[in-house]
Design a protein around this motif. Structure first.
Motif, mmCIF file in Angstrom:
data_model
loop_
_atom_site.group_PDB
_atom_site.id
_atom_site.type_symbol
_atom_site.label_atom_id
_atom_site.label_comp_id
_atom_site.label_asym_id
_atom_site.label_seq_id
_atom_site.Cartn_x
_atom_site.Cartn_y
_atom_site.Cartn_z
ATOM 1 N N LEU A 33 0.834 -1.196 0.000
ATOM 2 C CA LEU A 33 0.000 0.000 0.000
ATOM 3 C C LEU A 33 0.872 1.251 0.000
ATOM 4 O O LEU A 33 1.968 1.251 0.558
ATOM 5 C CB LEU A 33 -0.907 0.010 1.228
ATOM 6 N N THR B 98 -3.232 6.012 4.598
ATOM 7 C CA THR B 98 -2.937 4.807 3.830
ATOM 8 C C THR B 98 -3.786 4.872 2.567
ATOM 9 O O THR B 98 -5.008 5.032 2.651
ATOM 10 C CB THR B 98 -3.294 3.538 4.629
ATOM 11 N N ARG C 50 -5.267 3.052 -0.587
ATOM 12 C CA ARG C 50 -5.579 1.681 -1.000
ATOM 13 C C ARG C 50 -5.817 1.598 -2.507
ATOM 14 O O ARG C 50 -6.200 2.588 -3.133
ATOM 15 C CB ARG C 50 -6.809 1.191 -0.243
#
Length: 150
Positions: A18, A49, A51
């Motif tokens: 990721l 994060t 994705r």
């Protein structure tokens, strides 16, 4: 709440595949019926994060200072989701209408004095205002539903 953010950094992929990022908090203000004050400059940031399904998970921590001087450590987690083309425009600091993406945040704090409960015990929505190289995040109440105190 209005948060002024610095330039975004993006790195990855990480060990888990990721992308990650960082954006520092430059300052801001909080104006409301239950809590007013400021976002303490350079007191934290967000470590998102990114994705592959075009969603971003936020993990932001920073400090607020109430008008009476009380310091509140705030931890916001949440998600943003949009089409890849919209996220690409955001990454380039282009204007994106809030109707083109979903963004929701849940604030938490261990400093739950009665007068700050209204700030940290609710679901919040946010919209982003981009100007290169900085951006602002406007956070407002999304729901009148107050989260029960645990």
């Amino acid at each position: 709440m209005r948060i002024e953010l610095g330039e975004r950094l993006r790195y990855g992929p990480t060990y888990w595949g990721l992308d990650r990022g960082f954006v520092g908090v430059l300052g801001g203000s909080v104006i409301g019926p239950r809590f007013s004050g400021k976002v303490i400059p350079h007191s934290g940031g967000d470590w998102p994060t990114i994705r592959p399904d075009n969603s971003v998970r936020f993990d932001a921590r920073y400090l607020l200072q109430a008008d009476d001087g009380t310091i509140v450590a705030l931890h916001n987690t949440g998600i943003r989701h949009a089409d890849k083309a919209v996220l690409d425009r955001m990454q380039r600091y282009e204007h994106v209408d809030p109707s083109e993406y979903y963004m929701g945040l849940t604030p938490r704090s261990k400093h739950l004095k009665a007068r700050t409960n209204g700030l940290v015990r609710q679901f919040l929505s946010a919209r982003r205002i981009a100007t290169k190289p900085t951006q602002s995040l406007h956070i407002g109440q999304w729901s009148n539903r107050v989260i029960p105190k645990y």
